[in-house]
Motif scaffolding. Structure first.
Motif, PDB file in Angstrom:
ATOM      1  N   HIS A 216       3.664  -3.283   6.694  1.00  0.00           N
ATOM      2  CA  HIS A 216       2.553  -2.338   6.472  1.00  0.00           C
ATOM      3  C   HIS A 216       2.461  -1.342   7.620  1.00  0.00           C
ATOM      4  O   HIS A 216       3.068  -1.523   8.674  1.00  0.00           O
ATOM      5  CB  HIS A 216       1.213  -3.091   6.413  1.00  0.00           C
ATOM      6  CG  HIS A 216       1.038  -3.900   5.181  1.00  0.00           C
ATOM      7  ND1 HIS A 216       0.173  -3.556   4.171  1.00  0.00           N
ATOM      8  CD2 HIS A 216       1.636  -5.053   4.780  1.00  0.00           C
ATOM      9  CE1 HIS A 216       0.227  -4.456   3.208  1.00  0.00           C
ATOM     10  NE2 HIS A 216       1.104  -5.376   3.550  1.00  0.00           N
ATOM     11  N   ASP A 217       1.636  -0.294   7.394  1.00  0.00           N
ATOM     12  CA  ASP A 217       1.115   0.531   8.481  1.00  0.00           C
ATOM     13  C   ASP A 217      -0.392   0.305   8.494  1.00  0.00           C
ATOM     14  O   ASP A 217      -1.006   0.158   7.438  1.00  0.00           O
ATOM     15  CB  ASP A 217       1.365   2.023   8.244  1.00  0.00           C
ATOM     16  CG  ASP A 217       2.839   2.334   8.046  1.00  0.00           C
ATOM     17  OD1 ASP A 217       3.672   1.734   8.745  1.00  0.00           O
ATOM     18  OD2 ASP A 217       3.151   3.178   7.181  1.00  0.00           O
TER      19      ASP A 217
ATOM     20  N   LYS B  46      -3.947   2.028  -0.904  1.00  0.00           N
ATOM     21  CA  LYS B  46      -4.853   1.145  -0.142  1.00  0.00           C
ATOM     22  C   LYS B  46      -6.242   1.187  -0.787  1.00  0.00           C
ATOM     23  O   LYS B  46      -6.795   2.266  -0.998  1.00  0.00           O
ATOM     24  CB  LYS B  46      -4.925   1.653   1.295  1.00  0.00           C
ATOM     25  CG  LYS B  46      -5.890   0.906   2.171  1.00  0.00           C
ATOM     26  CD  LYS B  46      -5.232  -0.240   2.865  1.00  0.00           C
ATOM     27  CE  LYS B  46      -6.199  -0.842   3.890  1.00  0.00           C
ATOM     28  NZ  LYS B  46      -5.660  -2.089   4.432  1.00  0.00           N
TER      29      LYS B  46
ATOM     30  N   GLU C 209       1.862   3.774   2.892  1.00  0.00           N
ATOM     31  CA  GLU C 209       2.247   3.312   4.239  1.00  0.00           C
ATOM     32  C   GLU C 209       3.747   3.483   4.476  1.00  0.00           C
ATOM     33  O   GLU C 209       4.512   2.536   4.582  1.00  0.00           O
ATOM     34  CB  GLU C 209       1.755   1.879   4.438  1.00  0.00           C
ATOM     35  CG  GLU C 209       0.225   1.847   4.446  1.00  0.00           C
ATOM     36  CD  GLU C 209      -0.393   0.462   4.437  1.00  0.00           C
ATOM     37  OE1 GLU C 209      -1.623   0.384   4.337  1.00  0.00           O
ATOM     38  OE2 GLU C 209       0.345  -0.542   4.517  1.00  0.00           O
TER      39      GLU C 209
ATOM     40  N   HIS D   7       0.879  -1.165   0.000  1.00  0.00           N
ATOM     41  CA  HIS D   7       0.000   0.000   0.000  1.00  0.00           C
ATOM     42  C   HIS D   7       0.920   1.219   0.000  1.00  0.00           C
ATOM     43  O   HIS D   7       1.615   1.474   0.986  1.00  0.00           O
ATOM     44  CB  HIS D   7      -0.919  -0.016   1.232  1.00  0.00           C
ATOM     45  CG  HIS D   7      -1.822  -1.219   1.259  1.00  0.00           C
ATOM     46  ND1 HIS D   7      -2.007  -1.992   2.372  1.00  0.00           N
ATOM     47  CD2 HIS D   7      -2.571  -1.765   0.271  1.00  0.00           C
ATOM     48  CE1 HIS D   7      -2.854  -2.982   2.075  1.00  0.00           C
ATOM     49  NE2 HIS D   7      -3.207  -2.858   0.807  1.00  0.00           N
TER      50      HIS D   7
HETATM   51 ZN   LIG Z   1      -1.222  -1.997   4.265  1.00  0.00          ZN
END
Ligand SMILES: [Zn+2]
Length: 389
Positions: free
Chosen positions: A265-266, A223, A175, A172
């Motif tokens: 990820h975040d 995202k 992130e 994403h």
């Molecule tokens: Zn993510």
């Protein structure tokens, strides 16, 4: 003095996004008040924004935003063109509105929901390892828009190490804090300590720092991208060149060696479950046990600014660690776990600004990455000892 020259003596306030990672939708500029928010483009409504303010030297400008689009420590601010970032602080924000007094000489001040990280940040980080014999900079593939997506391999060119580790970030694209975590992991592998030496001798790394490279450079949310995002592209019929290249090249490169795979990820911007470091375990008992083993070593050996506890693992089927089997195809770590040689495959979710009450910033996040590298050494050393028995 003519009227015209009087007018040009005052610079025009300008909001710019025409740089790598730039993103904003300006609703209005009214005197010294700017109403602004994220530009969702082809992604579902999300919260990434990153803009530069020019022509504001000596002025105090007020920015009006949706409070949902500002994190737990206020906006990130950069006074050096996006090289380094600080949090403005949550006290500076009221109901999504914050003001900034631009110093008299300020020409390019950047603001963002986080601490943006693009290819130039990665290049700057790698510059200190330019002639390192274990660092190999390559191209993963050309992106949909023709950019050469970086692939970083770490390993001893003189021998084939017994273990393989795959690391991916920015599935994403927005992130960005995951990129600092990746920097810390790389620092740990290249560290001049016993575990770093062991990792370089016994492990090769296949690292994709920007899995959605066009999205990173263009400042997309990424995202929930339409028709699906990169982390929903690991089923049959993948459409993104980076994902196709990972699926094609990583298994061939690992060539049957025991493989650990982490996809970084975040999570969402704020909320209790999103302000904690989350390691998400896989769907089988074996994968869950392997992640518990790893997290046990992380808990035991960590030296950085965050405290991870193995009982914090988000088990498969709990919290947001769910895959809708009828809906989207498998995610990156889910795909990795289907490889017969994958001994551990997991998604890491690292918060944007606050993790267990501690401040998340570039350096504190790197410290957790270094802890993750240490734990990786311990985990694979244990495997190596078990294999010798
Ligand atoms: Zn993510």
């Amino acid at each position: 003095m003519s009227l015209l020259s009087v007018a040009t003596a005052f610079s025009e306030l300008a909001i710019e996004t025409n740089f790598p990672g730039g993103n904003a939708r300006v609703e209005s500029v009214d005197g010294d008040t700017v109403t602004i928010g994220p530009d969702n483009r082809d992604s579902k409504p999300w919260f990434y924004w990153n803009f530069a303010v020019k022509g504001a030297a000596g002025r105090t400008v007020t920015f009006v935003m949706n409070p949902m689009h500002i994190g737990t420590r206020g906006p990130g601010v950069s006074t050096d063109g996006g090289v380094t970032w600080k949090w403005l602080g949550v006290d500076a924000v009221k109901d999504g509105t914050f003001s900034y007094a631009f110093p008299p000489e300020a020409d390019d001040i950047r603001f963002s929901v986080g601490m943006p990280y693009v290819k130039s940040n990665f290049d700057r980080f790698l510059a200190s390892y330019q002639d390192h014999p274990f660092v190999h900079q390559e191209v993963l593939t050309n992106t949909g828009k023709g950019r050469p997506a970086p692939l970083l391999r770490l390993g001893d060119p003189k021998q084939k190490a017994p273990y393989a580790v795959g690391l991916t970030a920015r599935m994403h694209s927005s992130e960005m804090m995951g990129s600092y975590l990746l920097e810390g992991l790389i620092q740990g592998v290249l560290a001049d300590d016993e575990r770093g030496k062991w990792l370089r001798k016994n492990v090769e790394f296949f690292i994709v720092p920007f899995a959605d490279f066009d999205g990173v450079e263009e400042g997309d949310q990424g995202k929930g991208r339409s028709p699906h995002d990169h982390n929903r592209d690991f089923g049959d019929g993948s459409i993104y060149p980076e994902v196709i290249a990972i699926k094609d090249r990583l298994p061939a490169w690992a060539s049957g060696r025991p493989l650990v795979f982490f996809d970084i990820h975040d999570p969402a911007l704020k909320g209790d479950v999103f302000e904690v470091i989350q390691l998400l375990s896989g769907e089988t008992p074996g994968q869950e046990a392997a992640l518990v083993d790893y997290a046990t070593l992380l808990e035991r050996d960590q030296q950085g600014e965050f405290l991870y506890r193995k009982n914090m693992i988000m088990k498969f089927g709990t919290g947001y660690n769910k895959i809708d089997v009828e809906g989207p195809p498998p995610i990156a770590s889910g795909w990795a776990r289907t490889l017969p040689n994958c001994i551990l495959g997991a998604t890491i979710e690292f918060p944007y600004a606050t993790a267990g009450n501690m401040e998340v910033n570039a350096e504190s996040t790197r410290s957790f990455g270094r802890d993750m590298a240490w734990a990786l050494a311990g985990f694979l050393q244990k495997k190596s000892q078990e294999e010798k028995k």
